[in-house]
Enzyme design. Structure first.
Site, PDB file in Angstrom:
ATOM      1  CG  ASP A  13       5.714  11.409 -11.622  1.00 12.31           C
ATOM      2  OD1 ASP A  13       4.130  11.797 -11.863  1.00 12.31           O
ATOM      3  OD2 ASP A  13       5.810  11.775 -10.584  1.00 12.31           O
ATOM      4  CE  LYS A  16       2.588   5.169 -15.994  1.00 14.78           C
ATOM      5  NZ  LYS A  16       3.842   6.161 -15.540  1.00 14.78           N
ATOM      6  N   GLY A  40      -1.852  10.662 -12.646  1.00 14.11           N
ATOM      7  CA  GLY A  40      -2.279  11.761 -13.521  1.00 14.11           C
ATOM      8  C   GLY A  40      -1.819  11.319 -14.795  1.00 14.11           C
ATOM      9  NE  ARG A 145     -10.283 -13.384   2.167  1.00 14.02           N
ATOM     10  CZ  ARG A 145      -9.103 -13.153   3.307  1.00 14.02           C
ATOM     11  NH1 ARG A 145      -8.555 -13.019   2.423  1.00 14.02           N
ATOM     12  NH2 ARG A 145      -8.898 -14.122   4.084  1.00 14.02           N
TER      13      ARG A 145
END
Length: 426
Positions: A13, A16, A40, A145
Protein backbone atom coordinates in the site's frame (compact mmCIF):
# COMPACT_ATOMS: atom_id res chain seq x y z
CA UNK A 1 15.17 4.63 -19.20
CA UNK A 2 16.95 1.64 -17.65
CA UNK A 3 15.17 -1.65 -17.01
CA UNK A 4 13.55 -0.86 -13.68
CA UNK A 5 12.13 -2.93 -10.81
CA UNK A 6 9.46 -1.42 -8.57
CA UNK A 7 9.05 -2.89 -5.08
CA UNK A 8 7.13 -1.84 -2.01
CA UNK A 9 9.50 -1.22 0.89
CA UNK A 10 7.07 -1.65 3.80
CA UNK A 11 3.95 -3.83 4.15
CA UNK A 12 2.34 -2.88 0.85
CA UNK A 13 0.00 0.00 0.00
CA UNK A 14 2.94 2.36 -0.55
CA UNK A 15 1.61 3.85 -3.79
CA UNK A 16 3.41 1.62 -6.30
CA UNK A 17 0.63 1.93 -8.87
CA UNK A 18 1.09 5.66 -9.26
CA UNK A 19 4.88 5.41 -9.70
CA UNK A 20 4.57 2.52 -12.19
CA UNK A 21 1.98 4.49 -14.12
CA UNK A 22 4.29 7.51 -14.20
CA UNK A 23 7.38 5.56 -15.31
CA UNK A 24 5.45 3.46 -17.84
CA UNK A 25 5.42 6.39 -20.24
CA UNK A 26 9.09 5.75 -21.07
CA UNK A 27 8.99 1.92 -20.95
CA UNK A 28 8.39 -0.48 -23.80
CA UNK A 29 6.81 -3.16 -21.61
CA UNK A 30 5.44 -3.37 -18.09
CA UNK A 31 5.63 -6.75 -16.34
CA UNK A 32 3.76 -7.86 -13.23
CA UNK A 33 6.12 -10.45 -11.70
CA UNK A 34 4.49 -11.88 -8.52
CA UNK A 35 1.38 -12.03 -6.36
CA UNK A 36 -2.24 -12.13 -7.36
CA UNK A 37 -5.43 -10.17 -6.94
CA UNK A 38 -4.76 -9.85 -3.22
CA UNK A 39 -3.09 -6.55 -4.11
CA UNK A 40 -4.66 -3.43 -5.56
CA UNK A 41 -2.84 -0.62 -7.35
CA UNK A 42 -4.72 2.68 -7.36
CA UNK A 43 -4.09 5.14 -10.19
CA UNK A 44 -5.40 8.69 -10.34
CA UNK A 45 -5.16 10.43 -13.71
CA UNK A 46 -6.78 13.84 -14.22
CA UNK A 47 -8.79 13.26 -11.06
CA UNK A 48 -10.25 9.91 -12.22
CA UNK A 49 -9.47 6.86 -10.08
CA UNK A 50 -8.71 3.42 -11.51
CA UNK A 51 -7.96 0.38 -9.31
CA UNK A 52 -6.16 -2.60 -10.85
CA UNK A 53 -5.50 -5.96 -9.20
CA UNK A 54 -3.85 -8.05 -11.92
CA UNK A 55 -3.30 -6.02 -15.07
CA UNK A 56 -0.03 -4.04 -14.98
CA UNK A 57 -0.44 -0.40 -14.02
CA UNK A 58 1.00 0.78 -17.34
CA UNK A 59 -2.14 -0.27 -19.22
CA UNK A 60 -3.42 3.32 -19.27
CA UNK A 61 -0.52 4.31 -21.54
CA UNK A 62 -1.41 3.66 -25.18
CA UNK A 63 0.76 1.21 -27.08
CA UNK A 64 2.67 -0.22 -24.10
CA UNK A 65 2.98 -3.99 -23.76
CA UNK A 66 1.47 -5.23 -20.48
CA UNK A 67 2.69 -8.65 -19.41
CA UNK A 68 1.47 -10.94 -16.62
CA UNK A 69 4.34 -13.30 -15.89
CA UNK A 70 4.95 -16.79 -14.55
CA UNK A 71 5.44 -15.54 -10.97
CA UNK A 72 1.83 -14.39 -10.75
CA UNK A 73 -1.17 -16.46 -9.65
CA UNK A 74 -4.09 -15.39 -11.80
CA UNK A 75 -7.80 -15.54 -11.04
CA UNK A 76 -9.24 -15.66 -14.57
CA UNK A 77 -12.62 -14.28 -13.49
CA UNK A 78 -10.97 -11.24 -11.92
CA UNK A 79 -8.82 -10.80 -15.03
CA UNK A 80 -11.86 -10.79 -17.31
CA UNK A 81 -13.70 -8.37 -15.04
CA UNK A 82 -10.74 -6.00 -15.20
CA UNK A 83 -10.40 -6.09 -18.98
CA UNK A 84 -14.15 -5.56 -19.38
CA UNK A 85 -14.00 -2.56 -17.05
CA UNK A 86 -11.03 -1.06 -18.89
CA UNK A 87 -12.58 -1.72 -22.30
CA UNK A 88 -15.71 0.14 -21.18
CA UNK A 89 -13.47 3.17 -20.54
CA UNK A 90 -11.99 2.93 -24.02
CA UNK A 91 -8.67 1.35 -22.97
CA UNK A 92 -7.07 -1.05 -25.45
CA UNK A 93 -7.00 -4.47 -23.77
CA UNK A 94 -6.45 -6.55 -26.90
CA UNK A 95 -4.13 -9.60 -26.84
CA UNK A 96 -1.77 -7.66 -29.09
CA UNK A 97 -0.61 -5.65 -26.05
CA UNK A 98 -1.92 -7.53 -23.00
CA UNK A 99 -0.42 -10.99 -22.52
CA UNK A 100 -0.37 -13.76 -19.91
CA UNK A 101 2.56 -16.15 -19.58
CA UNK A 102 1.61 -19.71 -20.42
CA UNK A 103 3.42 -20.65 -17.20
CA UNK A 104 1.25 -18.46 -14.96
CA UNK A 105 -0.58 -20.44 -12.28
CA UNK A 106 -4.40 -20.26 -12.30
CA UNK A 107 -6.45 -19.72 -9.13
CA UNK A 108 -9.27 -22.25 -9.09
CA UNK A 109 -12.60 -22.31 -7.26
CA UNK A 110 -11.24 -24.92 -4.83
CA UNK A 111 -8.31 -22.67 -3.89
CA UNK A 112 -10.66 -19.92 -2.74
CA UNK A 113 -12.86 -22.34 -0.84
CA UNK A 114 -9.85 -23.92 0.88
CA UNK A 115 -8.45 -20.50 1.80
CA UNK A 116 -11.66 -19.41 3.50
CA UNK A 117 -12.24 -22.75 5.23
CA UNK A 118 -8.79 -22.65 6.81
CA UNK A 119 -9.05 -19.06 8.01
CA UNK A 120 -12.54 -19.57 9.45
CA UNK A 121 -11.27 -22.44 11.63
CA UNK A 122 -8.50 -20.38 13.22
CA UNK A 123 -8.87 -18.60 16.52
CA UNK A 124 -8.89 -14.80 16.47
CA UNK A 125 -5.29 -14.54 17.67
CA UNK A 126 -3.94 -16.99 15.09
CA UNK A 127 -5.51 -15.49 11.96
CA UNK A 128 -2.93 -14.10 9.52
CA UNK A 129 -5.35 -11.75 7.77
CA UNK A 130 -5.57 -13.55 4.43
CA UNK A 131 -7.76 -11.91 1.78
CA UNK A 132 -9.44 -15.28 1.14
CA UNK A 133 -8.77 -15.06 -2.60
CA UNK A 134 -7.04 -18.42 -2.91
CA UNK A 135 -3.55 -17.01 -3.32
CA UNK A 136 -1.78 -19.28 -0.80
CA UNK A 137 -3.47 -22.55 -1.84
CA UNK A 138 -2.68 -21.78 -5.49
CA UNK A 139 1.02 -21.30 -4.71
CA UNK A 140 0.87 -24.51 -2.66
CA UNK A 141 -0.36 -26.45 -5.68
CA UNK A 142 2.38 -24.88 -7.77
CA UNK A 143 5.02 -26.15 -5.34
CA UNK A 144 3.30 -29.53 -5.12
CA UNK A 145 3.49 -29.71 -8.92
CA UNK A 146 -0.25 -30.21 -9.35
CA UNK A 147 -1.14 -26.64 -10.30
CA UNK A 148 -3.22 -25.57 -13.28
CA UNK A 149 -1.14 -23.33 -15.54
CA UNK A 150 -2.49 -20.77 -17.98
CA UNK A 151 -1.51 -22.90 -20.97
CA UNK A 152 -3.81 -25.65 -19.65
CA UNK A 153 -6.82 -23.41 -20.33
CA UNK A 154 -6.29 -24.11 -24.04
CA UNK A 155 -6.13 -27.89 -23.48
CA UNK A 156 -9.54 -29.05 -22.17
CA UNK A 157 -8.60 -32.68 -21.60
CA UNK A 158 -5.49 -31.81 -19.61
CA UNK A 159 -7.49 -29.21 -17.69
CA UNK A 160 -10.16 -31.76 -16.75
CA UNK A 161 -7.53 -34.29 -15.66
CA UNK A 162 -5.75 -31.75 -13.47
CA UNK A 163 -8.98 -30.69 -11.78
CA UNK A 164 -9.90 -34.28 -11.06
CA UNK A 165 -6.45 -35.01 -9.62
CA UNK A 166 -6.43 -31.88 -7.44
CA UNK A 167 -9.83 -32.60 -5.94
CA UNK A 168 -9.01 -36.15 -4.81
CA UNK A 169 -7.16 -34.79 -1.78
CA UNK A 170 -9.01 -31.50 -1.38
CA UNK A 171 -12.46 -33.05 -1.29
CA UNK A 172 -11.38 -35.22 1.63
CA UNK A 173 -10.38 -32.04 3.46
CA UNK A 174 -13.62 -30.26 2.58
CA UNK A 175 -15.83 -33.14 3.69
CA UNK A 176 -13.94 -34.64 6.64
CA UNK A 177 -12.08 -31.68 8.14
CA UNK A 178 -14.05 -28.57 7.21
CA UNK A 179 -17.54 -30.13 7.07
CA UNK A 180 -18.46 -28.56 3.74
CA UNK A 181 -19.83 -30.16 0.60
CA UNK A 182 -17.14 -31.67 -1.66
CA UNK A 183 -16.77 -30.13 -5.11
CA UNK A 184 -17.83 -31.95 -8.26
CA UNK A 185 -14.79 -32.02 -10.60
CA UNK A 186 -16.97 -32.01 -13.70
CA UNK A 187 -18.91 -28.95 -12.53
CA UNK A 188 -15.68 -27.11 -11.73
CA UNK A 189 -14.45 -28.00 -15.22
CA UNK A 190 -17.65 -26.96 -17.01
CA UNK A 191 -17.86 -23.69 -15.09
CA UNK A 192 -14.31 -22.86 -16.13
CA UNK A 193 -14.65 -23.69 -19.85
CA UNK A 194 -16.32 -20.44 -21.03
CA UNK A 195 -13.85 -18.45 -18.95
CA UNK A 196 -10.94 -20.42 -20.39
CA UNK A 197 -12.12 -19.69 -23.93
CA UNK A 198 -12.00 -15.95 -23.27
CA UNK A 199 -8.60 -16.05 -21.57
CA UNK A 200 -6.87 -18.32 -24.12
CA UNK A 201 -6.19 -15.60 -26.74
CA UNK A 202 -4.08 -13.72 -24.18
CA UNK A 203 -1.61 -16.59 -23.66
CA UNK A 204 1.95 -15.86 -24.78
CA UNK A 205 5.65 -16.56 -24.22
CA UNK A 206 6.31 -13.66 -21.86
CA UNK A 207 10.04 -14.39 -21.58
CA UNK A 208 10.39 -13.89 -25.32
CA UNK A 209 8.33 -10.70 -25.20
CA UNK A 210 10.68 -9.28 -22.55
CA UNK A 211 13.76 -10.33 -24.51
CA UNK A 212 12.42 -8.86 -27.76
CA UNK A 213 11.55 -5.58 -26.06
CA UNK A 214 15.12 -5.22 -24.78
CA UNK A 215 16.58 -6.17 -28.19
CA UNK A 216 14.51 -3.38 -29.71
CA UNK A 217 16.33 -0.93 -27.46
CA UNK A 218 13.31 -0.33 -25.24
CA UNK A 219 13.22 -0.61 -21.45
CA UNK A 220 11.18 -2.97 -19.32
CA UNK A 221 9.43 -1.97 -16.11
CA UNK A 222 8.96 -4.78 -13.57
CA UNK A 223 6.03 -4.23 -11.21
CA UNK A 224 5.82 -5.99 -7.86
CA UNK A 225 2.84 -6.29 -5.53
CA UNK A 226 2.58 -6.09 -1.72
CA UNK A 227 5.70 -5.01 0.20
CA UNK A 228 9.07 -6.57 1.01
CA UNK A 229 8.10 -7.16 4.65
CA UNK A 230 5.33 -9.44 3.40
CA UNK A 231 7.87 -11.57 1.49
CA UNK A 232 7.37 -15.29 2.21
CA UNK A 233 11.05 -15.67 3.22
CA UNK A 234 12.13 -12.24 4.42
CA UNK A 235 8.91 -10.75 5.79
CA UNK A 236 7.31 -10.88 9.24
CA UNK A 237 6.64 -14.62 9.01
CA UNK A 238 4.02 -16.08 9.38
CA UNK A 239 2.14 -12.81 8.77
CA UNK A 240 3.27 -12.66 5.15
CA UNK A 241 2.08 -13.22 1.60
CA UNK A 242 2.71 -16.42 -0.36
CA UNK A 243 5.34 -15.22 -2.83
CA UNK A 244 8.76 -13.58 -2.93
CA UNK A 245 8.33 -9.82 -3.09
CA UNK A 246 12.03 -8.87 -3.08
CA UNK A 247 13.52 -7.29 -6.20
CA UNK A 248 15.53 -10.39 -7.09
CA UNK A 249 12.33 -12.26 -7.83
CA UNK A 250 11.66 -9.94 -10.77
CA UNK A 251 14.06 -12.14 -12.74
CA UNK A 252 12.76 -15.57 -11.69
CA UNK A 253 9.17 -14.37 -11.64
CA UNK A 254 9.22 -13.02 -15.17
CA UNK A 255 11.68 -15.22 -17.03
CA UNK A 256 14.71 -13.02 -17.62
CA UNK A 257 18.29 -12.92 -16.34
CA UNK A 258 19.22 -10.89 -13.23
CA UNK A 259 21.69 -8.76 -15.21
CA UNK A 260 18.68 -7.27 -16.99
CA UNK A 261 17.60 -5.60 -13.72
CA UNK A 262 19.44 -2.27 -13.75
CA UNK A 263 17.48 0.18 -11.59
CA UNK A 264 15.63 -0.80 -8.41
CA UNK A 265 13.21 1.73 -6.96
CA UNK A 266 11.74 1.17 -3.52
CA UNK A 267 8.36 2.81 -3.05
CA UNK A 268 8.21 4.20 0.47
CA UNK A 269 5.28 5.89 2.16
CA UNK A 270 6.30 8.95 4.23
CA UNK A 271 4.85 7.15 7.25
CA UNK A 272 4.06 3.45 7.76
CA UNK A 273 0.85 1.44 7.32
CA UNK A 274 -0.15 -2.19 7.56
CA UNK A 275 -3.34 -4.08 6.70
CA UNK A 276 -4.32 -7.20 8.59
CA UNK A 277 -2.52 -9.01 11.38
CA UNK A 278 1.16 -9.03 12.27
CA UNK A 279 3.70 -7.01 14.28
CA UNK A 280 3.90 -3.26 13.67
CA UNK A 281 6.41 -1.61 16.04
CA UNK A 282 5.60 2.04 15.21
CA UNK A 283 1.81 1.67 15.14
CA UNK A 284 -0.05 4.65 16.63
CA UNK A 285 -3.22 4.31 18.67
CA UNK A 286 -3.68 8.02 19.33
CA UNK A 287 -5.01 11.10 17.57
CA UNK A 288 -2.01 11.26 15.24
CA UNK A 289 -2.69 7.72 14.05
CA UNK A 290 -6.32 8.61 13.43
CA UNK A 291 -5.25 11.73 11.52
CA UNK A 292 -2.91 9.75 9.25
CA UNK A 293 -5.66 7.23 8.58
CA UNK A 294 -8.25 9.92 7.81
CA UNK A 295 -6.12 12.36 5.81
CA UNK A 296 -4.32 9.56 3.95
CA UNK A 297 -7.60 7.76 3.11
CA UNK A 298 -6.00 4.61 4.42
CA UNK A 299 -8.31 1.83 3.32
CA UNK A 300 -7.10 -1.24 1.42
CA UNK A 301 -7.73 -0.98 -2.34
CA UNK A 302 -8.47 -4.71 -2.49
CA UNK A 303 -10.22 -5.47 0.79
CA UNK A 304 -11.51 -2.08 1.92
CA UNK A 305 -10.04 -2.82 5.35
CA UNK A 306 -8.85 0.10 7.46
CA UNK A 307 -5.07 0.35 7.43
CA UNK A 308 -3.14 0.56 10.68
CA UNK A 309 -0.97 3.70 10.72
CA UNK A 310 2.29 4.63 12.43
CA UNK A 311 5.49 6.64 12.23
CA UNK A 312 8.11 5.99 9.57
CA UNK A 313 10.23 2.95 10.48
CA UNK A 314 13.81 3.18 9.24
CA UNK A 315 14.67 -0.29 10.56
CA UNK A 316 12.17 -1.71 8.10
CA UNK A 317 13.49 0.48 5.27
CA UNK A 318 17.12 -0.35 6.05
CA UNK A 319 16.29 -4.06 5.78
CA UNK A 320 14.53 -3.53 2.45
CA UNK A 321 17.52 -1.58 1.12
CA UNK A 322 19.91 -4.44 1.83
CA UNK A 323 17.55 -7.19 0.64
CA UNK A 324 16.81 -5.45 -2.65
CA UNK A 325 19.97 -3.41 -3.26
CA UNK A 326 17.84 -0.32 -3.86
CA UNK A 327 19.18 2.36 -6.16
CA UNK A 328 16.66 4.92 -4.90
CA UNK A 329 13.45 5.58 -2.99
CA UNK A 330 10.26 7.05 -4.34
CA UNK A 331 8.68 8.76 -1.33
CA UNK A 332 4.88 8.91 -1.46
CA UNK A 333 2.13 10.64 0.51
CA UNK A 334 4.44 13.30 1.89
CA UNK A 335 1.46 15.68 1.78
CA UNK A 336 -0.37 13.62 4.43
CA UNK A 337 2.19 14.74 7.03
CA UNK A 338 1.47 18.44 6.46
CA UNK A 339 0.24 20.38 9.49
CA UNK A 340 1.65 17.97 12.08
CA UNK A 341 3.67 19.91 14.67
CA UNK A 342 6.13 17.09 15.30
CA UNK A 343 7.31 14.13 13.22
CA UNK A 344 8.96 11.03 14.64
CA UNK A 345 11.24 8.58 12.88
CA UNK A 346 12.07 5.15 14.28
CA UNK A 347 15.86 4.94 13.89
CA UNK A 348 16.49 1.64 15.72
CA UNK A 349 14.87 -1.02 17.93
CA UNK A 350 15.57 -2.13 21.46
CA UNK A 351 15.49 -5.94 21.43
CA UNK A 352 16.50 -8.23 24.28
CA UNK A 353 18.41 -5.44 25.98
CA UNK A 354 20.32 -4.36 22.89
CA UNK A 355 19.92 -1.60 20.33
CA UNK A 356 19.58 -3.12 16.85
CA UNK A 357 19.57 -1.50 13.39
CA UNK A 358 17.85 -4.37 11.58
CA UNK A 359 14.76 -6.49 12.37
CA UNK A 360 15.33 -9.58 14.53
CA UNK A 361 15.42 -12.80 12.54
CA UNK A 362 13.42 -14.93 15.00
CA UNK A 363 9.78 -15.69 14.21
CA UNK A 364 7.57 -12.85 15.44
CA UNK A 365 10.64 -11.12 16.87
CA UNK A 366 9.32 -7.74 15.76
CA UNK A 367 6.41 -8.17 18.17
CA UNK A 368 8.91 -7.84 21.01
CA UNK A 369 10.90 -4.78 19.97
CA UNK A 370 10.66 -1.24 21.29
CA UNK A 371 11.12 1.53 18.71
CA UNK A 372 13.81 4.14 19.32
CA UNK A 373 12.59 7.49 18.02
CA UNK A 374 14.06 10.80 17.10
CA UNK A 375 11.87 13.85 16.55
CA UNK A 376 11.84 16.50 13.84
CA UNK A 377 9.71 19.62 13.39
CA UNK A 378 6.79 19.33 10.98
CA UNK A 379 5.61 21.87 8.43
CA UNK A 380 2.43 23.81 7.76
CA UNK A 381 0.44 24.35 4.59
CA UNK A 382 -0.51 22.59 1.37
CA UNK A 383 2.44 21.11 -0.56
CA UNK A 384 0.44 19.44 -3.36
CA UNK A 385 1.14 22.34 -5.74
CA UNK A 386 4.92 22.07 -5.43
CA UNK A 387 6.51 21.29 -8.80
CA UNK A 388 10.18 21.56 -7.83
CA UNK A 389 12.07 20.16 -4.87
CA UNK A 390 13.12 23.57 -3.56
CA UNK A 391 9.45 24.61 -3.45
CA UNK A 392 8.92 22.20 -0.55
CA UNK A 393 9.12 23.64 2.99
CA UNK A 394 12.59 23.39 4.50
CA UNK A 395 11.23 21.06 7.21
CA UNK A 396 9.98 18.64 4.53
CA UNK A 397 13.35 18.72 2.79
CA UNK A 398 15.09 18.09 6.12
CA UNK A 399 12.80 15.10 6.71
CA UNK A 400 13.75 13.67 3.31
CA UNK A 401 17.44 14.33 3.91
CA UNK A 402 17.26 12.43 7.20
CA UNK A 403 15.66 9.44 5.46
CA UNK A 404 18.54 9.42 2.99
CA UNK A 405 21.11 9.69 5.76
CA UNK A 406 19.61 6.89 7.85
CA UNK A 407 19.10 4.50 4.92
CA UNK A 408 22.05 5.29 2.66
CA UNK A 409 19.61 5.46 -0.26
CA UNK A 410 18.74 8.63 -2.17
CA UNK A 411 15.14 9.81 -2.59
CA UNK A 412 14.80 10.35 -6.33
CA UNK A 413 11.03 10.81 -6.59
CA UNK A 414 8.71 12.65 -4.21
CA UNK A 415 4.93 12.31 -4.48
CA UNK A 416 3.02 15.25 -3.01
CA UNK A 417 -0.50 14.18 -4.02
CA UNK A 418 -2.46 11.29 -5.54
CA UNK A 419 -2.55 12.50 -9.15
CA UNK A 420 0.07 11.52 -11.70
CA UNK A 421 0.99 15.20 -12.10
CA UNK A 422 1.57 15.73 -8.36
CA UNK A 423 5.08 14.30 -8.44
CA UNK A 424 8.56 15.82 -8.13
CA UNK A 425 11.46 14.09 -9.90
CA UNK A 426 14.82 15.17 -8.48
Amino acid sequence: MSNTVIVGTQWGDEGKGKIVDMLAEKAGAIVRFQGGNNAGHTLVVDGEQCILHLIPSGVLHEGKKCLISNGVVLDPEVFLKEIDGLAAKGVDVSPARLMISKKTQIIMAYHKLLDNCRESMKSADSKIGTTGRGIGPCYEDKMSRIGVRAADLADPELLRAKIEAALVEKNVLFEKLFNVEPLDPEKVFQDLLPIAERVAPYLADVSSEIQNTIKEGKSVLFEGAQGVHLDIDHGTYPFVTSSNVVAGNAAAGSGCGPRQLERIIGICKAYTTRVGAGPFPTELFDEVGDTLQRVGHEFGATTGRKRRCGWLDMVVLRETARLCDLTEFALTKLDVLSDLDELKICVAYEYRGEKVAYPPQEQNGMAHVKPVYESMPGWKGDITKAKKYDELPVEARNYIARIEELSGVKVGIVSVGPDRAETIVR
